[in-house]
Design a protein around this motif. Sequence first.
Motif, PDB file in Angstrom:
ATOM      1  N   GLY A 186     -17.872 -22.220  18.431  1.00 10.97           N
ATOM      2  CA  GLY A 186     -17.379 -21.050  18.980  1.00 10.97           C
ATOM      3  C   GLY A 186     -15.893 -21.237  19.255  1.00 10.97           C
ATOM      4  O   GLY A 186     -14.810 -20.504  19.306  1.00 10.97           O
ATOM      5  N   TRP A 187     -15.512 -22.624  19.859  1.00  9.75           N
ATOM      6  CA  TRP A 187     -14.139 -22.979  20.073  1.00  9.75           C
ATOM      7  C   TRP A 187     -13.031 -23.009  18.833  1.00  9.75           C
ATOM      8  O   TRP A 187     -12.004 -22.266  18.879  1.00  9.75           O
ATOM      9  CB  TRP A 187     -14.224 -24.345  20.472  1.00  9.75           C
ATOM     10  N   GLN A 188     -13.623 -23.461  17.813  1.00  4.86           N
ATOM     11  CA  GLN A 188     -12.883 -23.177  16.320  1.00  4.86           C
ATOM     12  C   GLN A 188     -12.800 -21.837  16.042  1.00  4.86           C
ATOM     13  O   GLN A 188     -11.673 -21.243  15.687  1.00  4.86           O
ATOM     14  CB  GLN A 188     -13.477 -23.973  15.358  1.00  4.86           C
ATOM     15  N   THR A 189     -13.726 -21.118  16.350  1.00  8.35           N
ATOM     16  CA  THR A 189     -13.612 -19.729  15.895  1.00  8.35           C
ATOM     17  C   THR A 189     -12.398 -19.005  16.892  1.00  8.35           C
ATOM     18  O   THR A 189     -11.805 -18.322  16.383  1.00  8.35           O
ATOM     19  CB  THR A 189     -14.794 -18.832  16.060  1.00  8.35           C
ATOM     20  N   ALA A 190     -12.626 -19.236  18.150  1.00  7.43           N
ATOM     21  CA  ALA A 190     -11.588 -18.632  19.202  1.00  7.43           C
ATOM     22  C   ALA A 190     -10.207 -19.027  18.742  1.00  7.43           C
ATOM     23  O   ALA A 190      -9.349 -18.356  18.847  1.00  7.43           O
ATOM     24  CB  ALA A 190     -11.878 -18.954  20.516  1.00  7.43           C
ATOM     25  N   ILE A 191     -10.013 -20.554  18.649  1.00  4.89           N
ATOM     26  CA  ILE A 191      -8.485 -20.898  18.346  1.00  4.89           C
ATOM     27  C   ILE A 191      -8.066 -20.153  16.976  1.00  4.89           C
ATOM     28  O   ILE A 191      -6.772 -19.799  16.961  1.00  4.89           O
ATOM     29  CB  ILE A 191      -8.615 -22.555  18.290  1.00  4.89           C
ATOM     30  N   SER A 192      -8.811 -20.138  15.886  1.00  5.52           N
ATOM     31  CA  SER A 192      -8.569 -19.204  14.610  1.00  5.52           C
ATOM     32  C   SER A 192      -8.266 -18.038  14.799  1.00  5.52           C
ATOM     33  O   SER A 192      -7.086 -17.513  14.226  1.00  5.52           O
ATOM     34  CB  SER A 192      -9.523 -19.478  13.541  1.00  5.52           C
ATOM     35  N   GLN A 193      -8.889 -17.323  15.799  1.00  4.91           N
ATOM     36  CA  GLN A 193      -8.475 -15.857  16.179  1.00  4.91           C
ATOM     37  C   GLN A 193      -7.298 -15.533  16.949  1.00  4.91           C
ATOM     38  O   GLN A 193      -6.548 -14.676  16.810  1.00  4.91           O
ATOM     39  CB  GLN A 193      -9.685 -15.113  16.602  1.00  4.91           C
ATOM     40  N   ILE A 194      -7.166 -16.301  18.253  1.00  2.80           N
ATOM     41  CA  ILE A 194      -6.310 -15.983  19.388  1.00  2.80           C
ATOM     42  C   ILE A 194      -5.330 -17.124  19.236  1.00  2.80           C
ATOM     43  O   ILE A 194      -4.100 -16.714  19.345  1.00  2.80           O
ATOM     44  CB  ILE A 194      -7.180 -16.324  20.533  1.00  2.80           C
ATOM     45  N   GLY A 195      -5.400 -18.341  18.432  1.00  2.67           N
ATOM     46  CA  GLY A 195      -4.529 -19.245  18.522  1.00  2.67           C
ATOM     47  C   GLY A 195      -4.415 -20.312  19.877  1.00  2.67           C
ATOM     48  O   GLY A 195      -5.354 -20.135  20.537  1.00  2.67           O
ATOM     49  N   PRO A 196      -3.216 -21.180  19.900  1.00  5.51           N
ATOM     50  CA  PRO A 196      -3.212 -22.163  21.110  1.00  5.51           C
ATOM     51  C   PRO A 196      -3.190 -21.431  22.445  1.00  5.51           C
ATOM     52  O   PRO A 196      -3.372 -21.971  23.292  1.00  5.51           O
ATOM     53  CB  PRO A 196      -1.998 -22.747  20.923  1.00  5.51           C
ATOM     54  N   GLN A 197      -3.052 -20.162  22.423  1.00  4.49           N
ATOM     55  CA  GLN A 197      -3.012 -19.158  23.580  1.00  4.49           C
ATOM     56  C   GLN A 197      -4.187 -19.185  24.356  1.00  4.49           C
ATOM     57  O   GLN A 197      -4.195 -19.208  25.419  1.00  4.49           O
ATOM     58  CB  GLN A 197      -2.629 -17.794  23.468  1.00  4.49           C
ATOM     59  N   PHE A 198      -5.528 -19.314  23.403  1.00  3.19           N
ATOM     60  CA  PHE A 198      -6.478 -19.355  23.896  1.00  3.19           C
ATOM     61  C   PHE A 198      -6.873 -20.481  24.959  1.00  3.19           C
ATOM     62  O   PHE A 198      -7.605 -20.405  26.054  1.00  3.19           O
ATOM     63  CB  PHE A 198      -7.758 -19.531  22.917  1.00  3.19           C
ATOM     64  N   VAL A 199      -6.257 -21.691  24.720  1.00  2.00           N
ATOM     65  CA  VAL A 199      -6.382 -22.782  25.763  1.00  2.00           C
ATOM     66  C   VAL A 199      -6.043 -22.530  26.954  1.00  2.00           C
ATOM     67  O   VAL A 199      -6.480 -22.973  28.070  1.00  2.00           O
ATOM     68  CB  VAL A 199      -5.717 -24.157  25.183  1.00  2.00           C
ATOM     69  N   TRP A 200      -4.825 -21.795  27.084  1.00  2.00           N
ATOM     70  CA  TRP A 200      -4.447 -21.300  28.415  1.00  2.00           C
ATOM     71  C   TRP A 200      -5.147 -20.444  29.109  1.00  2.00           C
ATOM     72  O   TRP A 200      -5.227 -20.350  30.238  1.00  2.00           O
ATOM     73  CB  TRP A 200      -2.708 -20.650  28.143  1.00  2.00           C
TER      74      TRP A 200
END
Length: 389
Positions: free
Chosen positions: A301-315
């Motif tokens: 799920g983390w990889q999918t979110a990063i690929s869709q949202i980008g580094p902004q997801f971590v924020w």
Amino acid sequence: MICSVKQSVTTTINGSDLFLRKRSPAASIRRSSLLLPALHKPERLTLSVSKPLHVSSVENLSLRARRDSIKCEAYEAADQSKPVEPEGKAAAAQKVKIGVYFATWWALNVVFNIYNKKVLNAFPYPWLTSTLSLACGSLMMLVSWTTRIAEAPKTDLDFWKALFPVAVAHTIGHVAATVSMSKVAVSFTHIIKSGEPAFSVLVSRFLLGESFPVPVYLSLLPIIGGCALAAVTELNFNMTGFMGAMISNLAFVFRNIFSKKGMKGKSVSGMNYYACLSMLSLLILTPFAIAVEGPKMWAAGWQTAISQIGPQFVWWVAAQSVFYHLYNQVSYMSLDEISPLTFSIGNTMKRISVIVSSIIIFHTPVQPINALGAAIAVAGTFIYSQAKQ
């Protein structure tokens, strides 16, 4: 007051002397003149009654006494009036402080709900999201205690035993609310959560045997009716989301009951109390989060979110975790400063701000009948807080 002083060996006054003075003033004068030279002899002094005591003016004395008493009263009034100004300033400062608490509480709660919903839309794993929220708050408080930014609480084994059932209920309520928001709109979750007073009255009545005035029971009608109307007319209704909000209501009611009964008389309160509650809840939640979702699901799920949202997801994840702890911390701090009634009113206003802001930001479609149900439920919550007090 005028009197003559004379030297005498004896202080006895004969009645014949008084009689002679009355009949012969001259004899009295001669007698007093003979005695005046004796002033130089080192013998004890006495007041003479050779002349009657003479008061210049009784009116003057009374006026002076009256003036003195007025002065004393003025000084006393001045002394009593001194603390009035600081007390007024202190009351005004306290009102400003409470206003800042409320504004901060509402703002932090709105920001948390926005970021939490963004994270859950991209990363639908509410158990890990809930765990990260508690872990972030626990870490923040440990750093605060270590660096002495905040004073560490003094706890013992009895404190943690009493806190354990509170932490269990808090964990269930937190996870259930997050599950609800992962399935339905933020506004719908908070509309259903506004029905918490109904659960509080029902649990207290049937499990604890408490009784309430009739207005309290009547105030539950708009709460239940408004929530039902909002649920029936919700366009994106989801049973898991609805049940998550209902379970969260019930869990938080038990949390409050356990907190009142078990934590009564404990010295830890406010910010430190919530910090201890977060740490214990984190220990309870972590093994269940791993069992329900697990690292494999999280990694995918983390990889999918990063690929869709980008580094902004971590924020987004960091923001929702930090703001979750901050808004709860401020709410517990404000509870130490205000009455339960004021807190209930503030909580009602908080729900309104969250519902309105989430509808605007996420463009949630709302039917007029759905908005009416939400308004009735929130109004019922306000009426309940007034009736209970």
